[in-house]
Design a protein around this motif. Structure first.
Motif, mmCIF file in Angstrom:
data_model
loop_
_atom_site.group_PDB
_atom_site.id
_atom_site.type_symbol
_atom_site.label_atom_id
_atom_site.label_comp_id
_atom_site.label_asym_id
_atom_site.label_seq_id
_atom_site.Cartn_x
_atom_site.Cartn_y
_atom_site.Cartn_z
ATOM 1 N N SER A 40 15.331 -19.838 6.291
ATOM 2 C CA SER A 40 14.356 -19.142 5.455
ATOM 3 C C SER A 40 13.568 -18.216 6.351
ATOM 4 O O SER A 40 12.949 -18.658 7.308
ATOM 5 C CB SER A 40 13.422 -20.143 4.775
ATOM 6 N N SER A 41 13.621 -16.929 6.034
ATOM 7 C CA SER A 41 12.916 -15.962 6.857
ATOM 8 C C SER A 41 11.933 -15.189 6.015
ATOM 9 O O SER A 41 12.262 -14.724 4.930
ATOM 10 C CB SER A 41 13.902 -14.986 7.512
ATOM 11 N N ALA A 42 10.717 -15.062 6.501
ATOM 12 C CA ALA A 42 9.669 -14.374 5.752
ATOM 13 C C ALA A 42 9.716 -12.893 6.032
ATOM 14 O O ALA A 42 9.851 -12.466 7.159
ATOM 15 C CB ALA A 42 8.293 -14.928 6.131
ATOM 16 N N GLY A 43 9.607 -12.105 4.977
ATOM 17 C CA GLY A 43 9.500 -10.665 5.117
ATOM 18 C C GLY A 43 8.032 -10.290 5.159
ATOM 19 O O GLY A 43 7.163 -11.117 5.391
ATOM 20 N N SER A 44 7.746 -9.046 4.909
ATOM 21 C CA SER A 44 6.363 -8.591 4.988
ATOM 22 C C SER A 44 5.650 -8.872 3.687
ATOM 23 O O SER A 44 6.171 -8.636 2.613
ATOM 24 C CB SER A 44 6.334 -7.087 5.277
ATOM 25 N N SER A 69 9.934 -12.046 -4.082
ATOM 26 C CA SER A 69 8.660 -11.367 -3.871
ATOM 27 C C SER A 69 7.609 -12.261 -4.510
ATOM 28 O O SER A 69 7.464 -12.290 -5.731
ATOM 29 C CB SER A 69 8.660 -9.988 -4.525
ATOM 30 N N GLY A 70 6.924 -13.044 -3.681
ATOM 31 C CA GLY A 70 6.076 -14.091 -4.225
ATOM 32 C C GLY A 70 6.978 -15.156 -4.830
ATOM 33 O O GLY A 70 7.849 -15.709 -4.161
ATOM 34 N N ALA A 152 -4.949 -4.803 -4.087
ATOM 35 C CA ALA A 152 -4.356 -3.674 -4.789
ATOM 36 C C ALA A 152 -3.554 -2.798 -3.845
ATOM 37 O O ALA A 152 -2.545 -2.204 -4.226
ATOM 38 C CB ALA A 152 -5.459 -2.856 -5.465
ATOM 39 N N GLN A 153 -4.012 -2.727 -2.585
ATOM 40 C CA GLN A 153 -3.321 -1.886 -1.629
ATOM 41 C C GLN A 153 -2.013 -2.517 -1.184
ATOM 42 O O GLN A 153 -1.043 -1.837 -0.909
ATOM 43 C CB GLN A 153 -4.226 -1.643 -0.414
ATOM 44 N N SER A 154 -1.984 -3.875 -1.103
ATOM 45 C CA SER A 154 -0.799 -4.559 -0.602
ATOM 46 C C SER A 154 0.308 -4.628 -1.645
ATOM 47 O O SER A 154 1.477 -4.694 -1.304
ATOM 48 C CB SER A 154 -1.158 -5.965 -0.145
ATOM 49 N N ALA A 155 -0.017 -4.633 -2.916
ATOM 50 C CA ALA A 155 0.995 -4.728 -3.967
ATOM 51 C C ALA A 155 0.675 -3.734 -5.082
ATOM 52 O O ALA A 155 -0.428 -3.726 -5.622
ATOM 53 C CB ALA A 155 1.052 -6.142 -4.536
ATOM 54 N N ARG A 156 1.659 -2.897 -5.421
ATOM 55 C CA ARG A 156 1.465 -1.902 -6.474
ATOM 56 C C ARG A 156 2.757 -1.750 -7.251
ATOM 57 O O ARG A 156 3.847 -1.698 -6.676
ATOM 58 C CB ARG A 156 1.063 -0.564 -5.852
ATOM 59 N N THR A 157 2.644 -1.699 -8.572
ATOM 60 C CA THR A 157 3.805 -1.567 -9.437
ATOM 61 C C THR A 157 3.818 -0.184 -10.081
ATOM 62 O O THR A 157 2.808 0.250 -10.638
ATOM 63 C CB THR A 157 3.803 -2.642 -10.539
ATOM 64 N N VAL A 158 4.969 0.494 -9.991
ATOM 65 C CA VAL A 158 5.100 1.845 -10.538
ATOM 66 C C VAL A 158 6.341 1.912 -11.422
ATOM 67 O O VAL A 158 7.426 1.462 -11.017
ATOM 68 C CB VAL A 158 5.224 2.892 -9.407
ATOM 69 N N ASP A 159 6.187 2.465 -12.624
ATOM 70 C CA ASP A 159 7.323 2.668 -13.523
ATOM 71 C C ASP A 159 7.961 4.020 -13.253
ATOM 72 O O ASP A 159 7.261 5.043 -13.186
ATOM 73 C CB ASP A 159 6.881 2.595 -14.990
ATOM 74 N N GLY A 160 9.291 4.027 -13.088
ATOM 75 C CA GLY A 160 10.004 5.291 -12.953
ATOM 76 C C GLY A 160 10.129 5.965 -14.301
ATOM 77 O O GLY A 160 9.846 5.369 -15.354
ATOM 78 N N THR A 161 10.545 7.220 -14.307
ATOM 79 C CA THR A 161 10.730 7.930 -15.563
ATOM 80 C C THR A 161 11.904 7.336 -16.328
ATOM 81 O O THR A 161 12.842 6.786 -15.741
ATOM 82 C CB THR A 161 11.002 9.417 -15.306
ATOM 83 N N ALA A 162 11.866 7.430 -17.650
ATOM 84 C CA ALA A 162 12.978 6.993 -18.495
ATOM 85 C C ALA A 162 14.021 8.108 -18.503
ATOM 86 O O ALA A 162 13.744 9.221 -18.948
ATOM 87 C CB ALA A 162 12.489 6.690 -19.902
ATOM 88 N N PHE A 176 5.830 -2.240 -4.973
ATOM 89 C CA PHE A 176 5.672 -1.890 -3.557
ATOM 90 C C PHE A 176 4.659 -2.830 -2.920
ATOM 91 O O PHE A 176 3.638 -3.175 -3.529
ATOM 92 C CB PHE A 176 5.158 -0.454 -3.406
ATOM 93 N N GLU A 177 4.930 -3.249 -1.723
ATOM 94 C CA GLU A 177 3.957 -3.973 -0.898
ATOM 95 C C GLU A 177 3.727 -3.116 0.331
ATOM 96 O O GLU A 177 4.561 -3.093 1.237
ATOM 97 C CB GLU A 177 4.468 -5.358 -0.543
ATOM 98 N N GLY A 178 2.624 -2.395 0.330
ATOM 99 C CA GLY A 178 2.431 -1.371 1.341
ATOM 100 C C GLY A 178 3.416 -0.247 1.069
ATOM 101 O O GLY A 178 3.496 0.281 -0.036
#
Length: 239
Positions: A40-44, A69-70, A152-162, A176-178
């Motif tokens: 088991s290896s931890a990422g960022s 992710s979590g 908020a800075q460490s984790a952010r969710t963005v929807d791409g265009t349809a 995104f995390e960072g």
């Protein structure tokens, strides 16, 4: 001197069974115990990659690499699987169901029961390992909690265009995390078997490449292009 001879003979005779003994080989067809993850290896920042131990079946070995992710399962990669057409057809379905269900409580694929059961055992072991790791890493009540701005800075969710295609609409949601892409989820996708099989591959490639510069999946060119366009839009919007 005559008495010593029988003693030597008996000693040699007692060693013969030891020389001839060989442990009986265990069956290679079934491993009934639920495997514990081997590494088991931890990422960022909350990303954890778990490689499970190999589960031996009568069809062949099964081994997974699961990315979290979590507590969210963001990717599943088969490191080992039986070399069999039914297994090859079943794996994309198992991975797609896993990403949808976010658990090992998924249906067995018809015609690939043995592989499906091994996959689910291995997946559950990875989920359990990730849960233990997350519990151990959680801060104690006395520890200072991060400020909302830091979270908020460490984790952010963005929807791409349809993206509308001739097969159907494609849209992704990227976490995104960072600056790192930690998760991708399909919000919309064509209802087509080739798309269902392609999506896990596209997500796995995205997490590895950390960009939209990934290969098109053979047999799902239209979906792949729509996916990459929506993904790039999310990356651009994130800034």
């Amino acid at each position: 001197m005559k008495r010593a001879i029988p003693v030597v003979v008996l000693s040699i005779a007692g060693l013969v069974p030891v020389w001839l003994y060989q442990p009986s080989a265990g069956s290679s067809t079934v491993r009934t115990t639920t495997p514990a993850p081997s590494t088991s290896s931890a990422g960022s920042s909350g990303t954890n990659v778990v490689t499970t131990t190999t589960v031996d079946t009568e069809k062949g070995p099964v081994q997974l690499q699961v990315t979290f992710s979590g507590t969210e399962i963001t990717a599943v990669k088969m490191l080992q699987q039986p070399d069999h057409p039914q297994t090859e057809a079943a794996v994309p379905k198992l991975v797609a169901e896993t990403l949808r269900a976010q658990s090992a409580d998924i249906d067995t694929v018809s015609g690939a029961t043995i592989t499906s059961e091994a996959y689910k055992k291995s997946l559950q072991a990875a989920i359990d390992d990730n849960a233990k790791k997350a519990s151990a890493a959680s801060p104690s009540p006395s520890a200072a909690s991060p400020s909302p701005s830091a979270s908020a800075q460490s984790a952010r969710t963005v929807d791409g265009t349809a993206v509308d295609t001739e097969k159907g609409t494609v849209q992704v949601r990227v976490t995104f995390e960072g600056d790192e892409i930690s998760a991708v989820r399909m919000l919309q996708q064509p209802n087509h078997p080739q798309t269902t099989a392609a999506v896990p591959q596209l997500i796995a490639e995205t997490l590895e490449a950390q960009s939209a510069d990934i290969d098109t999946v053979s047999g799902a060119t239209i979906t792949s292009d729509g996916y990459k366009e929506s993904l790039q839009a999310a990356i651009d919007a994130k800034g």
